[in-house]
Enzyme design. Structure first.
Site, PDB file in Angstrom:
ATOM      1  N   HIS A 268      34.861  38.663  43.301  1.00  0.00           N
ATOM      2  CA  HIS A 268      35.718  39.782  42.892  1.00  0.00           C
ATOM      3  C   HIS A 268      37.181  39.344  42.812  1.00  0.00           C
ATOM      4  O   HIS A 268      37.840  39.512  41.778  1.00  0.00           O
ATOM      5  CB  HIS A 268      35.559  40.937  43.891  1.00  0.00           C
ATOM      6  CG  HIS A 268      36.389  42.136  43.565  1.00  0.00           C
ATOM      7  ND1 HIS A 268      35.882  43.224  42.889  1.00  0.00           N
ATOM      8  CD2 HIS A 268      37.684  42.413  43.805  1.00  0.00           C
ATOM      9  CE1 HIS A 268      36.845  44.115  42.731  1.00  0.00           C
ATOM     10  NE2 HIS A 268      37.949  43.659  43.282  1.00  0.00           N
ATOM     11  N   GLU A 269      37.684  38.758  43.899  1.00  0.00           N
ATOM     12  CA  GLU A 269      39.094  38.359  43.925  1.00  0.00           C
ATOM     13  C   GLU A 269      39.347  37.216  42.934  1.00  0.00           C
ATOM     14  O   GLU A 269      40.430  37.112  42.364  1.00  0.00           O
ATOM     15  CB  GLU A 269      39.526  37.967  45.342  1.00  0.00           C
ATOM     16  CG  GLU A 269      39.327  39.064  46.414  1.00  0.00           C
ATOM     17  CD  GLU A 269      39.896  40.436  46.067  1.00  0.00           C
ATOM     18  OE1 GLU A 269      40.809  40.519  45.208  1.00  0.00           O
ATOM     19  OE2 GLU A 269      39.419  41.443  46.643  1.00  0.00           O
ATOM     20  N   HIS A 272      40.191  38.753  39.666  1.00  0.00           N
ATOM     21  CA  HIS A 272      41.608  39.141  39.595  1.00  0.00           C
ATOM     22  C   HIS A 272      42.484  37.920  39.325  1.00  0.00           C
ATOM     23  O   HIS A 272      43.381  37.949  38.482  1.00  0.00           O
ATOM     24  CB  HIS A 272      42.048  39.773  40.919  1.00  0.00           C
ATOM     25  CG  HIS A 272      41.590  41.189  41.107  1.00  0.00           C
ATOM     26  ND1 HIS A 272      41.896  42.194  40.214  1.00  0.00           N
ATOM     27  CD2 HIS A 272      40.873  41.782  42.106  1.00  0.00           C
ATOM     28  CE1 HIS A 272      41.375  43.345  40.655  1.00  0.00           C
ATOM     29  NE2 HIS A 272      40.743  43.122  41.795  1.00  0.00           N
ATOM     30  N   GLU A 298      41.084  45.567  37.449  1.00  0.00           N
ATOM     31  CA  GLU A 298      39.805  45.756  38.125  1.00  0.00           C
ATOM     32  C   GLU A 298      38.628  45.498  37.173  1.00  0.00           C
ATOM     33  O   GLU A 298      37.562  45.064  37.610  1.00  0.00           O
ATOM     34  CB  GLU A 298      39.734  47.169  38.718  1.00  0.00           C
ATOM     35  CG  GLU A 298      38.613  47.381  39.701  1.00  0.00           C
ATOM     36  CD  GLU A 298      38.767  46.612  41.028  1.00  0.00           C
ATOM     37  OE1 GLU A 298      39.820  45.965  41.232  1.00  0.00           O
ATOM     38  OE2 GLU A 298      37.836  46.670  41.842  1.00  0.00           O
TER      39      GLU A 298
HETATM   40 ZN    ZN Z   1      39.826  44.581  42.946  1.00  0.00          ZN
END
Ligand code: ZN
Length: 505
Positions: A268-269, A272, A298
């Site tokens: 997830h990170e 980003h 996101e």
């Molecule tokens: Zn996030």
């Protein structure tokens, strides 16, 4: 001064602001990763001071004059040119910033820096009453902020617009309501299925932490994160931050008997950080080099975490490697059993642990509570009970304590009210972009199965990253997919994936 000179003066000012923003990012990262508890008060003062310095720079009336000079020139004749985009977005930022008095900005920064520290203690002790007076002050300041910023329809619009420029409460309410109507029956069909995964394979077996860390770094690099331009550390709450060109930071947390938590938060990170790393670096510190919105940010993290990282094709490539890392733990597990386990749909209390099907329900609840606080003045002491009642209604479970309820997220303690909806918008944007990528790149899943993720990253760079803030989120989705944002691509994705997994009729 010619318009060109005025524009160059604006670029110089943007660079000075970018330096200060990077310093703030480093201090914020250090606060979560390294800082001892007793450093909190002085850190809060430093952060407030720097926030005030930035605020003075971005509200300098000379900035308004320089903008007016460029706006009146033919430098902005093409509305999609770099100059026009920068000037348009600087104007928006300037108008928003000048509505907030410097004294207010400093008070907000101090209250939220301290609020975060107290929230950490309250969460550890499971004691909402410790945090309540700070939250009361923060929500009071947020309401005041909405008044300063101004709005047409409802105060919450002003707060939402900070994180998702151009988005409205009414539109989000419509999207969420359509999504909820499709989602809840689908969730029940899954829960009623006689075919169920065994999530304990990935949530309650031995996964030595050092091996998890190495595997997480390998996965991040495989997806395209440059190891020479990024770093992975440990914090209570996983996050990513951007120090500037060539320096993206991500964090996670490890549990020795849980594989999912660290691995998927790293993906997830990483999503980003990939967005930040692939924004046009030559425009760093100006809107042309910045992310569109939190929702679009996101969409990138969710794409890599879920649409890629929880796909069968991804695990065709990765599962053999994971089994080499944990040979005893996974001796009796095959690819499909593992794939089903990492896609287990299991209603739970914690948002960051939620599966793809229930996640958005966690967001809807927070969206409802935030609107009640900001638009209707819901008192702080009523928040836990409201939380628990909505949780029962949407997710179907009784919240046992505030640690697993209202105290779980850092956002309100940091003053980020209006932020939560961007997570669910990100899921919807991500699914709509990904459907387009799959139609543009027919061999995409086969590439994943071979461990090739560059075709997707290139597509995202070309269609999303390279634009910076050229388009607003709702325009970007139309430019890229030809349609406005809808819940339908997300639901179609869920049906195509979970229907076969759970053998739904
Ligand atoms: Zn996030």
């Amino acid at each position: 001064m010619t318009p060109q000179q005025a524009y160059e003066a604006l670029l110089q000012r943007a660079k000075e602001i970018a330096y200060l923003n990077s310093v703030q990012a480093i201090l914020g990262w250090d606060q979560e990763v390294n800082m001892p508890a007793k450093g909190a008060a002085w850190r809060a003062e430093m952060q407030a001071y720097l926030a005030g310095q930035v605020h003075r720079k971005i509200t300098d009336p000379a900035l308004g004059d320089l903008l007016a000079q460029v706006e009146a020139s033919d430098l902005v004749a093409d509305p999609l040119s770099d100059v026009a985009v920068n000037v348009r977005e600087w104007r928006r930022d300037y108008e928003m910033a000048t509505r907030l008095p410097t004294e207010f900005v400093e008070r907000f920064a101090q209250a939220t820096s301290l609020g975060q520290q107290v929230w950490g203690e309250a969460r550890a002790k499971g004691d909402f009453s410790l945090f309540a007076p700070h939250l009361a002050q923060i929500t009071q300041l947020a309401r005041q902020k909405a008044e300063y910023l101004g709005y047409e329809d409802q105060p919450y619009d002003a707060l939402l617009d900070q994180f998702e420029p151009g988005e409205t409460t009414e539109n989000v309410q419509r999207l969420f309501s359509e999504l909820r109507q499709a989602l809840i029956p689908f969730l029940h069909a899954i829960l009623d299925s006689p075919v169920q995964p065994d999530p304990t394979i990935v949530e309650d077996r031995d996964y030595p932490i050092e091996r998890q860390r190495i595997l997480a770094e390998l996965a991040a690099a495989a997806l395209g994160l440059d190891p020479k331009a990024s770093r992975l550390d440990v914090s209570t709450h996983p996050f990513s931050t951007n120090f500037g060109p060539g320096d993206q930071r991500i964090t996670t947390r490890y549990h020795s008997r849980n594989f999912n938590d660290a691995f998927f938060s790293v993906l997830h990170e990483t999503g980003h950080a990939l967005y930040d790393q692939n924004l046009p670096q030559e425009h760093y510190g100006t809107p042309r080099g910045e992310a569109v919105s939190l929702g679009i940010h996101e969409s990138q993290s969710r794409t890599w975490e879920n649409l890629v990282g929880r796909s069968r094709a991804f695990w065709q490539y990765f599962f053999p490697l994971v089994r080499q890392f944990f040979p005893t733990t996974l001796a009796d597990v095959d690819l499909d059993t593992f794939y089903f386990a990492v896609n287990a749909v299991k209603p739970g209390f914690i948002r960051v642990d939620a599966d793809e099907v229930t996640y958005n329900l966690h967001i809807m609840l927070r969206f409802d509570i935030e609107r009640a606080i900001i638009n209707e003045g819901l008192p702080v002491e009523d928040i836990p009970a409201t939380w628990n009642a909505l949780f029962k209604e949407y997710v179907g479970l009784d919240v046992p304590d505030d640690r697993q309820g209202v105290l779980q997220d850092i956002h309100w303690s940091s003053g980020a009210i209006g932020y939560f909806p961007t997570y669910a918008l990100g899921n919807l944007y991500g699914a709509q972009f990904f459907a387009q990528a799959q139609s543009d790149l027919p061999g995409l899943q086969d590439a994943f199965a071979r461990g090739e993720f560059a075709p997707l990253l290139d597509w995202l760079r070309t269609h999303i990253h390279q634009h910076g803030r050229r388009y607003r989120a709702h325009e970007l989705v139309e430019v890229v997919t030809g349609k406005p944002l809808s819940h339908e691509p997300f639901m179609a994705y869920l049906r195509a994936k979970y229907g076969p997994l759970y053998q739904l009729p």
